[in-house]
Design an enzyme around this catalytic site. Structure first.
Site, PDB file in Angstrom:
ATOM      1  N   GLU A  92     -59.317  24.797  54.986  1.00  0.00           N
ATOM      2  CA  GLU A  92     -60.224  23.980  55.782  1.00  0.00           C
ATOM      3  C   GLU A  92     -59.477  23.243  56.888  1.00  0.00           C
ATOM      4  O   GLU A  92     -58.343  22.820  56.700  1.00  0.00           O
ATOM      5  CB  GLU A  92     -60.912  22.950  54.875  1.00  0.00           C
ATOM      6  CG  GLU A  92     -61.791  23.611  53.839  1.00  0.00           C
ATOM      7  CD  GLU A  92     -62.398  22.609  52.866  1.00  0.00           C
ATOM      8  OE1 GLU A  92     -62.570  21.436  53.243  1.00  0.00           O
ATOM      9  OE2 GLU A  92     -62.711  23.026  51.735  1.00  0.00           O
ATOM     10  N   CYS A 105     -57.478  18.056  62.072  1.00  0.00           N
ATOM     11  CA  CYS A 105     -56.850  17.820  60.776  1.00  0.00           C
ATOM     12  C   CYS A 105     -56.615  19.184  60.143  1.00  0.00           C
ATOM     13  O   CYS A 105     -57.557  19.950  59.947  1.00  0.00           O
ATOM     14  CB  CYS A 105     -57.795  16.975  59.917  1.00  0.00           C
ATOM     15  SG  CYS A 105     -57.201  16.782  58.233  1.00  0.00           S
ATOM     16  N   CYS A 112     -53.247  22.723  46.076  1.00  0.00           N
ATOM     17  CA  CYS A 112     -52.221  21.689  46.033  1.00  0.00           C
ATOM     18  C   CYS A 112     -51.815  21.495  44.577  1.00  0.00           C
ATOM     19  O   CYS A 112     -52.631  21.677  43.672  1.00  0.00           O
ATOM     20  CB  CYS A 112     -52.793  20.381  46.586  1.00  0.00           C
ATOM     21  SG  CYS A 112     -51.610  19.021  46.657  1.00  0.00           S
ATOM     22  N   CYS A 116     -53.808  14.666  42.299  1.00  0.00           N
ATOM     23  CA  CYS A 116     -54.464  13.351  42.420  1.00  0.00           C
ATOM     24  C   CYS A 116     -55.906  13.459  41.906  1.00  0.00           C
ATOM     25  O   CYS A 116     -56.620  14.399  42.226  1.00  0.00           O
ATOM     26  CB  CYS A 116     -54.458  12.878  43.871  1.00  0.00           C
ATOM     27  SG  CYS A 116     -52.800  12.705  44.554  1.00  0.00           S
ATOM     28  N   CYS A 119     -59.057  13.843  44.374  1.00  0.00           N
ATOM     29  CA  CYS A 119     -58.953  14.795  45.481  1.00  0.00           C
ATOM     30  C   CYS A 119     -59.484  16.178  45.092  1.00  0.00           C
ATOM     31  O   CYS A 119     -59.121  16.725  44.048  1.00  0.00           O
ATOM     32  CB  CYS A 119     -57.506  14.894  45.930  1.00  0.00           C
ATOM     33  SG  CYS A 119     -57.267  16.075  47.267  1.00  0.00           S
ATOM     34  N   HIS A 216     -52.827   4.170  47.501  1.00  0.00           N
ATOM     35  CA  HIS A 216     -54.036   4.184  46.655  1.00  0.00           C
ATOM     36  C   HIS A 216     -54.034   3.243  45.450  1.00  0.00           C
ATOM     37  O   HIS A 216     -55.052   3.115  44.761  1.00  0.00           O
ATOM     38  CB  HIS A 216     -54.374   5.600  46.186  1.00  0.00           C
ATOM     39  CG  HIS A 216     -54.563   6.581  47.294  1.00  0.00           C
ATOM     40  ND1 HIS A 216     -55.251   6.286  48.441  1.00  0.00           N
ATOM     41  CD2 HIS A 216     -54.136   7.864  47.455  1.00  0.00           C
ATOM     42  CE1 HIS A 216     -55.254   7.343  49.238  1.00  0.00           C
ATOM     43  NE2 HIS A 216     -54.589   8.306  48.678  1.00  0.00           N
ATOM     44  N   CYS A 334     -61.477  17.149  53.202  1.00  0.00           N
ATOM     45  CA  CYS A 334     -61.018  18.497  52.866  1.00  0.00           C
ATOM     46  C   CYS A 334     -61.089  18.832  51.383  1.00  0.00           C
ATOM     47  O   CYS A 334     -61.069  17.969  50.536  1.00  0.00           O
ATOM     48  CB  CYS A 334     -59.616  18.692  53.384  1.00  0.00           C
ATOM     49  SG  CYS A 334     -59.661  19.186  55.092  1.00  0.00           S
TER      50      CYS A 334
HETATM   51  N1  SAH Z   1     -50.989  15.510  50.273  1.00  0.00           N
HETATM   52  C1  SAH Z   1     -51.071  14.591  51.359  1.00  0.00           C
HETATM   53  C2  SAH Z   1     -52.205  14.917  52.318  1.00  0.00           C
HETATM   54  C3  SAH Z   1     -53.500  14.934  51.613  1.00  0.00           C
HETATM   55  S1  SAH Z   1     -55.027  14.484  52.221  1.00  0.00           S
HETATM   56  C4  SAH Z   1     -51.236  13.188  50.835  1.00  0.00           C
HETATM   57  O1  SAH Z   1     -51.422  13.021  49.641  1.00  0.00           O
HETATM   58  O2  SAH Z   1     -51.140  12.253  51.606  1.00  0.00           O
HETATM   59  C5  SAH Z   1     -54.961  13.107  53.212  1.00  0.00           C
HETATM   60  C6  SAH Z   1     -55.450  11.811  52.583  1.00  0.00           C
HETATM   61  O3  SAH Z   1     -56.762  11.925  52.004  1.00  0.00           O
HETATM   62  C7  SAH Z   1     -54.542  11.346  51.479  1.00  0.00           C
HETATM   63  O4  SAH Z   1     -54.295   9.983  51.646  1.00  0.00           O
HETATM   64  C8  SAH Z   1     -55.375  11.596  50.251  1.00  0.00           C
HETATM   65  O5  SAH Z   1     -54.966  10.803  49.171  1.00  0.00           O
HETATM   66  C9  SAH Z   1     -56.757  11.272  50.751  1.00  0.00           C
HETATM   67  N2  SAH Z   1     -57.864  11.757  49.918  1.00  0.00           N
HETATM   68  C10 SAH Z   1     -57.907  12.833  49.113  1.00  0.00           C
HETATM   69  N3  SAH Z   1     -59.089  12.932  48.502  1.00  0.00           N
HETATM   70  C11 SAH Z   1     -59.832  11.903  48.941  1.00  0.00           C
HETATM   71  C12 SAH Z   1     -61.155  11.451  48.657  1.00  0.00           C
HETATM   72  N4  SAH Z   1     -61.940  12.100  47.800  1.00  0.00           N
HETATM   73  N5  SAH Z   1     -61.579  10.340  49.287  1.00  0.00           N
HETATM   74  C13 SAH Z   1     -60.786   9.674  50.159  1.00  0.00           C
HETATM   75  N6  SAH Z   1     -59.541  10.044  50.457  1.00  0.00           N
HETATM   76  C14 SAH Z   1     -59.057  11.140  49.846  1.00  0.00           C
END
Ligand code: SAH
Length: 344
Positions: A92, A105, A112, A116, A119, A216, A334
């Site tokens: 995406e 983006c 991945c 987390c 995510c 977070h 994403c």
């Molecule tokens: N792996 C990298 C990039 C990932 S995505 C990282 O962890 O930073 C970019 C951001 O979106 C990250 O801060 C991630 O924690 C956040 N993210 C992922 N899922 C999310 C969600 N459901 N709601 C809000 N932010 C989210």
């Protein structure tokens, strides 16, 4: 024999390739310029001699992507793409319009392995890392599909960029090339969940990019509950790496904090976070969490968000913004489109 992925190469490397294939050096530059124009086949580069084109078709590959889905937000014009890769996988990318320019983006991996809990990209684990060409193609295809120039790139899509370190670094230098897309390093952000070893490596590169660190949670206990990486590196270790990074690069780090109702959004959390970031060269980006199918996480209410930001900003003088939500009607965060595709 594996074919050479020419879109992942620098102009000098294409010159070396041309010479190794029996051509003159300048043919490599012509090849680079043709690729940069966005040709779909080698044959479209009409200033190259036929015999060079024949060898290229035999020994090199010109990667491409297909647009499997394209969702346009009615609210703000944000465009979300699901791009199909040559091996049948998909990633995406999101195209966003801001006052300061168009931003794409991009994803750095298919899936991945960071795990987390909030995510969507990590639910089925890591399929594979993307090549530099596949990252470049996301930007180029977004430009082609929208007919608009991209001036900023954020590596915040699917995947953990620092878990695909070499390819990501090569991609950064490729898009930065004057004779290529010419996107300045200051127009690029890279987000990591906090891979300390790779952050130290990145600091040594002294790039002018913006590093975003996904925090977070303000305490080890809470962070470990939602981010498995926190079991490997505690906050003390992570923040020490952040300090080394700012000392080396003099760049302000942006800390990402997804507010999840009842999990990490209380005033006590805000105070703990304020104390953690106070006095550091830091920017705090609060993101109302985007609820995903697999979890019952809820976004914090507007008042809780404002109260949280008021504490970090006023009590601790941490520069704080609440991320404006773009593409709310198209699932623009994403991971969710690809997950939905896998369920078909
Ligand atoms: N792996 C990298 C990039 C990932 S995505 C990282 O962890 O930073 C970019 C951001 O979106 C990250 O801060 C991630 O924690 C956040 N993210 C992922 N899922 C999310 C969600 N459901 N709601 C809000 N932010 C989210």
């Amino acid at each position: 024999m594996e074919k050479t992925d020419v879109l992942s190469l620098f102009p000098e490397e294409l010159e070396t390739l041309a010479v190794s294939l029996g051509e003159q050096k300048f043919r490599g530059k012509q090849l680079y310029d043709g690729l940069n124009r966005g040709v779909k086949t080698f044959r479209e580069i009409t200033n190259l001699p036929r015999r060079f084109l024949d060898v290229l078709e035999e020994q090199a590959e010109l990667r491409s992507m297909t647009t499997e889905r394209k969702l346009v937000s009615k609210l703000d014009g944000t465009v979300k793409f699901l791009f199909g890769l040559q091996d049948g996988e998909a990633v995406e990318s999101v195209f966003m319009r801001y006052k300061h320019g168009n931003t794409v983006c991009i994803s750095t991996q298919v899936g991945c392995r960071m795990g987390c809990s909030f995510c969507a990209s990590t639910k089925a684990g890591l399929k594979r890392s993307l090549t530099p060409s596949e990252m470049l193609l996301q930007v180029k295809c977004a430009e082609q599909e929208t007919g608009e120039k991209v001036s900023n790139i954020v590596l915040m899509g699917m995947g953990e960029p620092l878990d695909n370190y070499d390819n990501v670094l090569r991609f950064l230098h490729l898009v930065n090339r004057k004779e290529g897309m010419n996107i300045g390093m200051r127009h690029i952000s890279l987000s990591t969940c906090g891979l300390v070893k790779e952050m130290d490596r990145l600091a040594e590169e002294k790039l002018q990019i913006t590093l975003s660190v996904s925090l977070h949670a303000p305490t080890d206990e809470k962070r470990r509950e939602i981010m498995p990486i926190a079991r490997l590196y505690d906050l003390k270790t992570l923040m020490a790496a952040c300090d080394r990074y700012t000392a080396k690069t003099a760049r302000r780090i942006s800390y990402e904090y997804a507010l999840i109702a009842g999990i990490n959004d209380t005033p006590a959390d805000a105070h703990a976070l304020g104390k953690l970031l106070q006095g550091r060269l830091a920017h705090l980006n609060l993101i109302p969490v985007n609820p995903i199918r697999e979890r019952s996480y809820q976004r914090s209410g507007r008042e809780a968000i404002q109260a949280f930001a008021a504490i970090t900003e006023s009590t601790y003088q941490v520069s704080t913004t609440v991320r404006r939500r773009l593409g709310g009607d198209i699932d623009a965060s994403c991971g969710q489109l690809r997950a939905a595709r896998d369920q078909l």
